[in-house]
Scaffold this active site. Sequence first.
Site, PDB file in Angstrom:
ATOM      1  N   GLY A  75       0.828  -1.200   0.000  1.00 17.54           N
ATOM      2  CA  GLY A  75       0.000   0.000   0.000  1.00 17.54           C
ATOM      3  C   GLY A  75       0.859   1.245   0.000  1.00 17.54           C
ATOM      4  O   GLY A  75       2.062   1.187   0.278  1.00 17.54           O
ATOM      5  N   CYS A 102       5.178  -6.314   1.776  1.00 15.59           N
ATOM      6  CA  CYS A 102       5.539  -4.903   1.796  1.00 15.59           C
ATOM      7  C   CYS A 102       4.822  -4.195   2.953  1.00 15.59           C
ATOM      8  O   CYS A 102       5.143  -4.427   4.109  1.00 15.59           O
ATOM      9  CB  CYS A 102       5.243  -4.270   0.434  1.00 15.59           C
ATOM     10  SG  CYS A 102       6.025  -2.665   0.169  1.00 15.59           S
ATOM     11  N   TYR A 103       3.856  -3.333   2.666  1.00 15.08           N
ATOM     12  CA  TYR A 103       3.086  -2.676   3.727  1.00 15.08           C
ATOM     13  C   TYR A 103       2.457  -3.716   4.652  1.00 15.08           C
ATOM     14  O   TYR A 103       2.381  -3.523   5.869  1.00 15.08           O
ATOM     15  CB  TYR A 103       2.007  -1.803   3.094  1.00 15.08           C
ATOM     16  CG  TYR A 103       1.185  -0.976   4.064  1.00 15.08           C
ATOM     17  CD1 TYR A 103       1.651   0.243   4.548  1.00 15.08           C
ATOM     18  CD2 TYR A 103      -0.076  -1.417   4.480  1.00 15.08           C
ATOM     19  CE1 TYR A 103       0.889   1.011   5.420  1.00 15.08           C
ATOM     20  CE2 TYR A 103      -0.847  -0.650   5.354  1.00 15.08           C
ATOM     21  CZ  TYR A 103      -0.354   0.560   5.821  1.00 15.08           C
ATOM     22  OH  TYR A 103      -1.112   1.313   6.693  1.00 15.08           O
ATOM     23  N   HIS A 190       7.893  -7.858  -3.613  1.00 15.73           N
ATOM     24  CA  HIS A 190       6.619  -8.210  -4.249  1.00 15.73           C
ATOM     25  C   HIS A 190       6.776  -9.474  -5.096  1.00 15.73           C
ATOM     26  O   HIS A 190       7.241  -9.412  -6.234  1.00 15.73           O
ATOM     27  CB  HIS A 190       6.130  -7.060  -5.128  1.00 15.73           C
ATOM     28  CG  HIS A 190       5.674  -5.867  -4.349  1.00 15.73           C
ATOM     29  ND1 HIS A 190       4.382  -5.715  -3.922  1.00 15.73           N
ATOM     30  CD2 HIS A 190       6.359  -4.790  -3.893  1.00 15.73           C
ATOM     31  CE1 HIS A 190       4.277  -4.584  -3.242  1.00 15.73           C
ATOM     32  NE2 HIS A 190       5.459  -4.000  -3.209  1.00 15.73           N
ATOM     33  N   GLU A 192       4.453 -11.131  -6.441  1.00 18.82           N
ATOM     34  CA  GLU A 192       3.381 -11.233  -7.426  1.00 18.82           C
ATOM     35  C   GLU A 192       3.743 -10.651  -8.774  1.00 18.82           C
ATOM     36  O   GLU A 192       3.068 -10.935  -9.776  1.00 18.82           O
ATOM     37  CB  GLU A 192       2.111 -10.554  -6.888  1.00 18.82           C
ATOM     38  CG  GLU A 192       2.181  -9.045  -6.751  1.00 18.82           C
ATOM     39  CD  GLU A 192       2.726  -8.561  -5.419  1.00 18.82           C
ATOM     40  OE1 GLU A 192       2.454  -7.408  -5.048  1.00 18.82           O
ATOM     41  OE2 GLU A 192       3.450  -9.334  -4.752  1.00 18.82           O
ATOM     42  N   ASP A 248      -8.188  -4.215 -26.412  1.00 17.52           N
ATOM     43  CA  ASP A 248      -9.220  -4.244 -25.385  1.00 17.52           C
ATOM     44  C   ASP A 248     -10.613  -4.009 -25.964  1.00 17.52           C
ATOM     45  O   ASP A 248     -11.540  -4.780 -25.731  1.00 17.52           O
ATOM     46  CB  ASP A 248      -8.925  -3.199 -24.307  1.00 17.52           C
ATOM     47  CG  ASP A 248      -7.488  -3.264 -23.818  1.00 17.52           C
ATOM     48  OD1 ASP A 248      -6.901  -4.367 -23.863  1.00 17.52           O
ATOM     49  OD2 ASP A 248      -6.948  -2.223 -23.411  1.00 17.52           O
ATOM     50  N   LYS A 390      -4.059  -7.412 -19.437  1.00 19.42           N
ATOM     51  CA  LYS A 390      -3.896  -7.423 -20.886  1.00 19.42           C
ATOM     52  C   LYS A 390      -3.645  -8.826 -21.442  1.00 19.42           C
ATOM     53  O   LYS A 390      -4.239  -9.211 -22.454  1.00 19.42           O
ATOM     54  CB  LYS A 390      -2.752  -6.487 -21.281  1.00 19.42           C
ATOM     55  CG  LYS A 390      -2.507  -6.378 -22.773  1.00 19.42           C
ATOM     56  CD  LYS A 390      -3.557  -5.528 -23.466  1.00 19.42           C
ATOM     57  CE  LYS A 390      -3.353  -4.068 -23.145  1.00 19.42           C
ATOM     58  NZ  LYS A 390      -4.265  -3.196 -23.923  1.00 19.42           N
TER      59      LYS A 390
END
Length: 534
Positions: A75, A102-103, A190, A192, A248, A390
């Site tokens: 965050g 992280c946060y 991170h 992810e 998109d 995407k």
Amino acid sequence: MTAHDLIADASQTTDPEHGITTDDAVIVLDFGSQYSQLITRRVRECGVYCEMLHHDATWDEVAGLEPKGVILSGGPNSVYADGAPQLPSWVLDRDLPVLGICYGMQLLARALGGAVEPGNRKEYGQASLTVARATGDATLFEDTPNQINVWMSHGDHVSTPPDGFHIIATSPNSPVAAMERGHVVGIQFHPEVNHTEYGTDILRNFLTRIAGCTPTWSSESFIDDAVQQIRDQVGDGKVLLGLSGGVDSSVAAALIHKAIGDQLTPVFVNNGLLREGEAEMVQEVFARHFGMPLVYADAGERFLEMLSGVEDPELKRKVIGEQFIRVFEREAAKAGPFDFLAQGTLYPDVIESTTKDTKAAAKIKTHHNVGGLPDDMQFALIEPLKFLFKDEVRKVGRALGLPDEIVERQPFPGPGLAVRTMGAVVDDDLVLLRGADAIVREEIEAAGLAGDVWQYFAVLLPVRSTGVMGDDRTYGRVCAIRAITSQDAMTADWARLPFEVLALISNRIVNEVHGITRIVYDITSKPPATIEWE
């Protein structure tokens, strides 16, 4: 409508309250990170069902999922700042396995008696992580090497871990880059994002080795669920779709047309901010591959008039967003009435614009098709791709039978060249930018590099620079080249283009685009930069 509504696997037994599978599940609590939805996606890729909830979700809201673990996102706040989001008491009271990222790790440290302080240096981008296996079990790093390149994005760090926690990894600017105590684990990096090596393995270790999840979950076809959602929402209504010609909006068009057929009318608006040859190309490709008529609206003069003198990037996007709606309203008056407006909005657009879907997030920039829409818009929105990234949209496009020339097309921002010319939009500047951009695209594609680069384009800067051509002094504009690698647009790194390609691009631009005399190359990652310059 949530991401789960669109892709939950209906072949599994479901919980009547949440409509989810009875497979093992974990919860992601969103503290405002740009990457929270990405964590959710990575967990699902590991075969474990996952839902993302706001950080202040109560246990009553969570209990029906019977989670086997909790992941705390990053965050933008400091845990010690007034008003900063705090850890819900039930996270520790329920004694569930927890992974703080992280946060999220800093919240764990502070709640359990550790110390969180500002770092001597901020740590953004790549960092080298050293795993300290001798200090604890380091279950999180099973089957990974002792040195791992990870992605960092923080200013604060844990200076002292809580009692009983082992430090299981460090980095040059994080003395506690990972810590563990039993089934409670915190990491400063991170896992992810794609730029963290072994990130999926680290998440899988938490899910299976620490939280004890069995990876049996899988999603059913996105298309079938989305088609039903669209039919339920639209009923007998008519839908106007804003088609840009990009991946998109093209996938959205094919998906919605599959659901409601001739109730859909796609409209392509030439806003005067397109790349060289763009308007002609979009109409030609659409005519070849889509079984529906396309309405073409030439509104370039209108957009440029409304943008005259507008320098602030946020205001540019809002002006463009409003003008798109006004053009759609004009077209609706001719062929309507229309009840709905469909867009190819993706999740990165949503989280960077901080709409109601991301209450805790810090706004990065308003996207013209999200936060830039006018309050008095008369249409109800249909955004079937709103919770996808995407690469997921490209998979959907292929499944719908769209050709590679559409599915593999590189992203182009809805505001177009307005966010690639700094300051007020001037017609003469657009001419320079179109010429430079065409050369960038031509040479990268001619070199066979298009498949390896996520996005590549030119940016015209409000800067002049002295040069010399022949025996004459020149004083012309500076053009920046931006080329990045990415998989989901949430993070990006600058592309290491061959020097000979950069040299050819530079030589062509200064010789063929009269008025540009200097070329620079942008070597900034995201974060700290965004992909576009505005």
